[in-house]
Design an enzyme around this catalytic site. Structure first.
Site, PDB file in Angstrom:
ATOM      1  N   GLU A 156       0.896  -1.161   0.000  1.00  0.00           N
ATOM      2  CA  GLU A 156       0.000   0.000   0.000  1.00  0.00           C
ATOM      3  C   GLU A 156       0.927   1.201   0.000  1.00  0.00           C
ATOM      4  O   GLU A 156       1.623   1.461   0.970  1.00  0.00           O
ATOM      5  CB  GLU A 156      -0.917  -0.019   1.218  1.00  0.00           C
ATOM      6  CG  GLU A 156      -2.085   0.956   1.100  1.00  0.00           C
ATOM      7  CD  GLU A 156      -1.894   2.185   1.952  1.00  0.00           C
ATOM      8  OE1 GLU A 156      -1.605   3.250   1.352  1.00  0.00           O
ATOM      9  OE2 GLU A 156      -2.035   2.105   3.167  1.00  0.00           O
ATOM     10  N   CYS A 213      -1.331   8.988   3.143  1.00  0.00           N
ATOM     11  CA  CYS A 213      -1.174   8.556   1.755  1.00  0.00           C
ATOM     12  C   CYS A 213      -2.400   8.845   0.902  1.00  0.00           C
ATOM     13  O   CYS A 213      -2.287   9.068  -0.299  1.00  0.00           O
ATOM     14  CB  CYS A 213      -0.856   7.056   1.707  1.00  0.00           C
ATOM     15  SG  CYS A 213      -2.049   6.022   2.590  1.00  0.00           S
TER      16      CYS A 213
END
Length: 486
Positions: A249, A283
């Protein structure tokens, strides 16, 4: 605080110093004070942790899911009961405001869920005459887990819980920027009832212990959350070693589209929170916002109001809603992008009116900054800044909005605001992103839906329903059984 914390490694349920006794210093991003001397794991420490995990694997994997769930449940209880200390540790290490600390609840949800839901299923087949065939789901063995610094307890729980519930044993490496919550949790491993070697926790820098894990021939799977650059390096190391399974990720440059019929106040409030939550160190933060030309001024006014309302300061104080960048490297990087943006952008809106910086204040605070009328080819439009910096540009048509949103190598989280349901579904389908919020934006999500990105934002998906698949191998058994028909 009574002096710097001295952390250790957890290997085989024993808290030990690094094999060469090396440590590194961790400084508060707010006060600049030394807050911890952190054990720096060596390659030998990685080997020892992997060996401990490998030795523990046969007995741990032989337990029933219910038996493996007992210590997981206890860990879920502890992360809730000790939430205030955990919040303080992240505030000290990387400036995360205690006022926004939801990590203990998040972690407890994962520990509790996988304590009860770890019953992997294969399937059987009678489609081959004379055979009873079946598939099995079995754990890999040793799994490496490398977690980021922006929400360490969140990522510790969402990766460790499914991995060990599936029957694997793990070696966790915390980030050098935020090792303290992982160190605290490591002290509870034996207390919770985990046998020696099931969970091993290391601290250190990526170029030593992280690289050693990525290259290790006994590590069969590796889960990493962090930058796309580091993910690429891990994938190369995996390919050059034993082709271990990797789950990533990675970074993002998430767009949010605000159409002319949107609820402007709602869109402004939520997108401002998305980019400025955790001081922009997220993120999936919507760092690119595209608004319809007709509502540009109204949207920017509303967005600026919310940004200016942030209370900047000491992250250990409950009234603070905006803490410092995690360390000097992050602070310098964000400031460099801001200066670059000022030289490239059409206009800059500084929202720091409520905060007066001074040379005597060592805090690594960065006030939210808005850039408007930015070239789509500029670096601040293309590269992940990981700070409280947002671009607000306009679009004239739906097609232009989609084109601008997709013009990136990232694809983690996109959002759109509109009251037109038909448009919402049409646009949502065309956005190149692993997750799309409609009349909402990050960090909004769902426990039971896949979390992950397209393109350079990662491979694989994590969620309560998806995560355990990453930690299980599939095996087919072909059993000859004469007399059984097809």
């Amino acid at each position: 605080m009574g002096g710097p914390i001295e952390t250790q490694l957890l290997i085989n349920n024993k808290l030990v110093p690094a094999s060469d006794k090396a440590t590194f210093d961790l400084f508060s991003p707010h006060t600049g004070e030394l807050v911890a001397k952190v054990a720096e794991a060596t390659v030998a420490d990685v080997d020892a942790a992997v060996a401990a995990a490998q030795a523990a694997f046969p007995a741990w994997s032989a337990l029933s899911p219910q038996q493996r769930g007992i210590p997981l449940k206890k860990m879920g209880e502890l992360v809730v009961s000790e939430k205030n200390e955990l919040a303080q540790l992240d505030a000290l290490a990387m400036g995360r405001p205690v006022s926004a600390y939801i990590d203990s609840h998040y972690a407890a949800t994962h520990f509790n869920y996988f304590a009860e839901a770890a019953y992997p299923q294969g399937h059987t087949s009678l489609n081959t005459p004379g055979f009873l065939n079946m598939s099995l789901r079995q754990p890999f063995g040793v799994v490496a887990i490398i977690i980021p610094w922006n929400a360490p307890l969140v990522f510790f729980s969402k990766k460790v819980a499914p991995a060990i519930a599936a029957g694997n044993c793990v070696v966790v490496k915390s980030s050098e920027k935020a090792p303290l919550t992982s160190w605290k949790v490591s002290q509870w491993i034996e207390k919770c009832g985990f046998p020696p070697g099931v969970i091993n926790v290391l601290s250190g820098h990526g170029n030593v212990s992280g690289q050693a894990l990525a290259e290790h021939m006994k590590v069969r799977a590796l889960s990493f959350t962090g930058s796309t650059r580091t993910g690429r390096a891990i994938q190369i190391a995996s390919a050059k070693s034993n082709l271990k399974k990797v789950v990533f990720e990675l970074g993002g440059k998430s767009p949010a589209l605000v159409f002319e019929d949107a609820d402007i106040e709602q869109a402004a409030k939520e997108t401002e929170n998305s980019i400025n939550w955790n001081s922009g160190q997220t993120c999936m933060a919507n760092s690119r916002i595209y608004v319809a030309e007709s509502i540009k001024d109204a949207f920017i006014t509303a967005f600026s109001k919310h940004a200016k309302a942030r209370v900047m300061g000491d992250p250990t104080q409950k009234e603070t809603t905006h803490g410092p960048q995690a360390d000097k490297t992050q602070h310098e990087n964000v400031k460099r992008y801001i200066e670059l943006g000022k030289s490239e952008a059409g206009s800059t809106i500084d929202t720091s009116a409520s905060y007066s910086a001074s040379t005597s204040n060592p805090s690594l605070l960065v006030a939210p900054v808005i850039f408007t009328d930015v070239s789509e080819q500029s670096r601040i439009a293309k590269e992940e800044i990981f700070g409280p910096v947002v671009i607000i540009n306009t679009f004239a048509s739906e097609e232009e909005a989609i084109s601008k949103a997709n013009d990136t190598e990232f694809g983690l989280y996109a959002a759109l605001y509109t009251k037109d349901l038909e448009r919402a579904v049409r646009v949502g389908k065309k956005l190149e992103s692993g997750m799309v919020g409609i009349n909402c934006t990050s960090p909004t999500g769902s426990w039971d839906l896949p979390f992950g990105g397209w393109k350079g934002s990662g491979t694989g998906r994590e969620s309560l329903l998806e995560s355990m698949d990453h930690y299980l191998e599939v095996k087919s058994l072909y059993v000859r059984a004469p007399g059984i028909g097809g």
